[in-house]
Design a protein around this motif. Structure first.
Motif, PDB file in Angstrom:
ATOM      1  N   TRP A   1       0.790  -1.221  -0.051  1.00  0.00           N
ATOM      2  CA  TRP A   1       0.071  -0.029  -0.013  1.00  0.00           C
ATOM      3  C   TRP A   1       0.948   1.228  -0.023  1.00  0.00           C
ATOM      4  O   TRP A   1       0.553   2.398  -0.524  1.00  0.00           O
ATOM      5  CB  TRP A   1      -0.924  -0.213   1.259  1.00  0.00           C
ATOM      6  CG  TRP A   1      -1.868   1.208   1.241  1.00  0.00           C
ATOM      7  CD1 TRP A   1      -3.054   1.470   0.826  1.00  0.00           C
ATOM      8  CD2 TRP A   1      -1.638   2.632   1.965  1.00  0.00           C
ATOM      9  NE1 TRP A   1      -3.504   2.477   0.927  1.00  0.00           N
ATOM     10  CE2 TRP A   1      -2.697   3.304   1.613  1.00  0.00           C
ATOM     11  CE3 TRP A   1      -0.505   2.904   2.826  1.00  0.00           C
ATOM     12  CZ2 TRP A   1      -2.718   4.508   2.170  1.00  0.00           C
ATOM     13  CZ3 TRP A   1      -0.744   4.233   3.338  1.00  0.00           C
ATOM     14  CH2 TRP A   1      -1.759   4.870   3.008  1.00  0.00           C
ATOM     15  N   ILE A   2       1.904   1.318   0.796  1.00  0.00           N
ATOM     16  CA  ILE A   2       2.918   2.341   0.928  1.00  0.00           C
ATOM     17  C   ILE A   2       3.390   2.730  -0.610  1.00  0.00           C
ATOM     18  O   ILE A   2       3.520   3.883  -0.990  1.00  0.00           O
ATOM     19  CB  ILE A   2       3.793   2.284   1.749  1.00  0.00           C
ATOM     20  CG1 ILE A   2       3.127   2.255   3.477  1.00  0.00           C
ATOM     21  CG2 ILE A   2       4.738   3.298   2.069  1.00  0.00           C
ATOM     22  CD1 ILE A   2       4.262   1.988   4.538  1.00  0.00           C
ATOM     23  N   SER A   3       3.929   1.555  -1.109  1.00  0.00           N
ATOM     24  CA  SER A   3       4.663   1.726  -2.316  1.00  0.00           C
ATOM     25  C   SER A   3       3.590   2.234  -3.515  1.00  0.00           C
ATOM     26  O   SER A   3       3.926   2.967  -4.185  1.00  0.00           O
ATOM     27  CB  SER A   3       5.353   0.344  -2.573  1.00  0.00           C
ATOM     28  OG  SER A   3       6.117  -0.239  -1.824  1.00  0.00           O
ATOM     29  N   THR A   4       2.589   1.735  -3.490  1.00  0.00           N
ATOM     30  CA  THR A   4       1.350   2.076  -4.561  1.00  0.00           C
ATOM     31  C   THR A   4       1.246   3.489  -4.028  1.00  0.00           C
ATOM     32  O   THR A   4       1.084   4.407  -5.230  1.00  0.00           O
ATOM     33  CB  THR A   4       0.329   1.561  -4.322  1.00  0.00           C
ATOM     34  OG1 THR A   4       0.582  -0.065  -4.338  1.00  0.00           O
ATOM     35  CG2 THR A   4      -1.055   1.765  -5.333  1.00  0.00           C
ATOM     36  N   ALA A   5       0.950   4.198  -3.001  1.00  0.00           N
ATOM     37  CA  ALA A   5       0.843   5.455  -2.807  1.00  0.00           C
ATOM     38  C   ALA A   5       2.040   6.448  -3.221  1.00  0.00           C
ATOM     39  O   ALA A   5       1.814   7.515  -3.907  1.00  0.00           O
ATOM     40  CB  ALA A   5       0.395   5.764  -1.170  1.00  0.00           C
ATOM     41  N   ALA A   6       3.089   5.839  -2.805  1.00  0.00           N
ATOM     42  CA  ALA A   6       4.353   6.661  -3.324  1.00  0.00           C
ATOM     43  C   ALA A   6       4.287   6.777  -4.851  1.00  0.00           C
ATOM     44  O   ALA A   6       5.103   7.816  -5.285  1.00  0.00           O
ATOM     45  CB  ALA A   6       5.596   5.920  -2.707  1.00  0.00           C
TER      46      ALA A   6
ATOM     47  N   THR B   1       9.150   8.190   1.431  1.00  0.00           N
ATOM     48  CA  THR B   1       9.652   9.703   1.968  1.00  0.00           C
ATOM     49  C   THR B   1      10.574  10.178   0.822  1.00  0.00           C
ATOM     50  O   THR B   1      10.516  11.648   0.880  1.00  0.00           O
ATOM     51  CB  THR B   1      10.627   9.255   3.120  1.00  0.00           C
ATOM     52  OG1 THR B   1       9.990   8.623   3.971  1.00  0.00           O
ATOM     53  CG2 THR B   1      10.981  10.573   3.801  1.00  0.00           C
ATOM     54  N   LEU B   2      11.033   9.699   0.062  1.00  0.00           N
ATOM     55  CA  LEU B   2      11.650  10.096  -1.129  1.00  0.00           C
ATOM     56  C   LEU B   2      10.682  10.933  -2.055  1.00  0.00           C
ATOM     57  O   LEU B   2      10.997  12.067  -2.591  1.00  0.00           O
ATOM     58  CB  LEU B   2      12.569   9.216  -2.094  1.00  0.00           C
ATOM     59  CG  LEU B   2      13.255   9.649  -3.470  1.00  0.00           C
ATOM     60  CD1 LEU B   2      14.213  10.771  -3.083  1.00  0.00           C
ATOM     61  CD2 LEU B   2      13.902   8.274  -3.770  1.00  0.00           C
ATOM     62  N   MET B   3       9.683  10.184  -2.280  1.00  0.00           N
ATOM     63  CA  MET B   3       8.812  10.852  -3.421  1.00  0.00           C
ATOM     64  C   MET B   3       8.078  12.188  -2.666  1.00  0.00           C
ATOM     65  O   MET B   3       7.943  13.145  -3.329  1.00  0.00           O
ATOM     66  CB  MET B   3       7.530   9.987  -3.634  1.00  0.00           C
ATOM     67  CG  MET B   3       8.219   8.777  -4.461  1.00  0.00           C
ATOM     68  SD  MET B   3       8.759   9.389  -6.198  1.00  0.00           S
ATOM     69  CE  MET B   3      10.373   9.117  -5.855  1.00  0.00           C
ATOM     70  N   TYR B   4       7.868  12.193  -1.342  1.00  0.00           N
ATOM     71  CA  TYR B   4       7.682  13.553  -0.846  1.00  0.00           C
ATOM     72  C   TYR B   4       8.585  14.490  -1.044  1.00  0.00           C
ATOM     73  O   TYR B   4       8.330  15.687  -1.134  1.00  0.00           O
ATOM     74  CB  TYR B   4       7.111  13.266   0.876  1.00  0.00           C
ATOM     75  CG  TYR B   4       5.728  12.887   0.978  1.00  0.00           C
ATOM     76  CD1 TYR B   4       4.591  13.408   0.769  1.00  0.00           C
ATOM     77  CD2 TYR B   4       5.850  11.490   1.779  1.00  0.00           C
ATOM     78  CE1 TYR B   4       3.520  13.024   0.921  1.00  0.00           C
ATOM     79  CE2 TYR B   4       4.459  11.096   2.093  1.00  0.00           C
ATOM     80  CZ  TYR B   4       3.271  11.790   1.726  1.00  0.00           C
ATOM     81  OH  TYR B   4       2.068  11.212   1.966  1.00  0.00           O
ATOM     82  N   GLY B   5       9.895  14.180  -0.968  1.00  0.00           N
ATOM     83  CA  GLY B   5      10.835  15.238  -0.916  1.00  0.00           C
ATOM     84  C   GLY B   5      10.831  15.639  -2.383  1.00  0.00           C
ATOM     85  O   GLY B   5      11.277  16.878  -2.588  1.00  0.00           O
ATOM     86  N   SER B   6      10.670  14.712  -3.223  1.00  0.00           N
ATOM     87  CA  SER B   6      10.630  15.209  -4.922  1.00  0.00           C
ATOM     88  C   SER B   6       9.424  16.272  -4.894  1.00  0.00           C
ATOM     89  O   SER B   6       9.860  17.271  -5.910  1.00  0.00           O
ATOM     90  CB  SER B   6      10.560  14.012  -5.560  1.00  0.00           C
ATOM     91  OG  SER B   6       9.372  13.293  -5.486  1.00  0.00           O
ATOM     92  N   ALA B   7       8.390  15.989  -4.496  1.00  0.00           N
ATOM     93  CA  ALA B   7       7.310  17.065  -4.666  1.00  0.00           C
ATOM     94  C   ALA B   7       7.426  18.423  -3.920  1.00  0.00           C
ATOM     95  O   ALA B   7       7.213  19.272  -4.388  1.00  0.00           O
ATOM     96  CB  ALA B   7       6.125  16.162  -3.967  1.00  0.00           C
ATOM     97  N   CYS B   8       8.346  18.333  -2.659  1.00  0.00           N
ATOM     98  CA  CYS B   8       8.789  19.412  -2.113  1.00  0.00           C
ATOM     99  C   CYS B   8       9.698  20.290  -3.077  1.00  0.00           C
ATOM    100  O   CYS B   8       9.612  21.582  -3.265  1.00  0.00           O
ATOM    101  CB  CYS B   8       9.625  18.900  -0.744  1.00  0.00           C
ATOM    102  SG  CYS B   8      10.306  20.471   0.091  1.00  0.00           S
ATOM    103  N   SER B   9      10.665  19.648  -3.878  1.00  0.00           N
ATOM    104  CA  SER B   9      11.448  20.264  -4.570  1.00  0.00           C
ATOM    105  C   SER B   9      10.859  20.945  -5.976  1.00  0.00           C
ATOM    106  O   SER B   9      11.042  22.013  -6.373  1.00  0.00           O
ATOM    107  CB  SER B   9      12.664  19.403  -5.153  1.00  0.00           C
ATOM    108  OG  SER B   9      13.368  18.901  -4.006  1.00  0.00           O
TER     109      SER B   9
END
Length: 220
Positions: free
Chosen positions: A32-37, A116-124
């Protein structure tokens, strides 16, 4: 033919059954976490199209390159040192327990690393939209690097990690509203404040000129 439930349960190792159930739950959670990411990853395409629609057509190639490159910068920064900061802050960097380049990171945490990485990419990428037609690509990539390292990763530790001081004070971050969107928005605001308006967007009379759009469908 009757089925004796009690006799069947007697044949099952209770500990093995609970271990298997726990394994399935953990696997479902990681899936589920991987799908959401992954959905957050594909948001990069939406950001790219949205930004392309708001620039002059001559700048479209540069915007595409910038959005693709900032993803690579985010990935490299996070995997090199960012994940370690989110878990240990700046301690244990030179110890045998460091998690630089995901060394010593347990496999069952890889889905959390990805999210966490994907959230960071969205931040950038939030910064990318703010500095459209204001910042050169090289300067933007350097700004993304420092934002990912000194801004996002430190906030992740403070807010999401149980050892972080904001987390221990009971601070609740709803769906990344602070760690992702506020941090990216503030970094974008600071950059725009220093850079000023887009070149050619203000006339001699001080009034804003209408923005030229490369593609209205891309915006939609």
């Amino acid at each position: 033919m009757s089925f004796d439930t009690n006799s069947f349960l007697d044949l099952v190792d209770e500990n093995a059954a609970f271990d298997y159930l726990d394994y399935r739950v953990q696997e479902s959670r990681k899936g589920w976490i991987s799908t959401a990411a992954s959905q957050i990853f594909f948001m990069q395409c939406g950001f790219l199209l949205y930004e392309v629609g708001f620039v002059h057509k001559t700048l479209v190639p540069a915007i595409i390159v910038k959005n693709i490159t900032d993803l690579f910068i985010s990935v490299a920064t996070f995997l090199t040192i960012g994940w370690h900061i989110t878990q240990h802050f700046y301690s244990d960097i030179f110890s045998s327990e460091h998690e630089l380049l995901l060394i010593n990171t347990p496999v069952h945490k890889h889905s959390i690393v990805f999210a966490t990485l994907m959230y960071g990419s969205a931040c950038s990428t939030i910064i990318s939209g703010g500095v459209l037609e204001r910042m050169q690509t090289k300067a933007y990539l350097v700004y993304c690097f420092f934002t990912m390292w000194l801004n996002y990763c430190m906030l992740v530790y403070w807010v999401w990690n149980p050892a972080g001081w904001l987390n221990q004070l009971g601070f609740v971050d709803a769906a990344g509203a602070c760690v992702v969107h506020v941090s990216g928005g503030v970094a974008s605001f600071v950059a725009v404040w220093f850079l000023g308006p887009r070149r050619g967007s203000v006339g001699h009379d001080g009034k804003l000129k209408p923005l030229t759009s490369a593609s209205q469908p891309a915006i939609a």
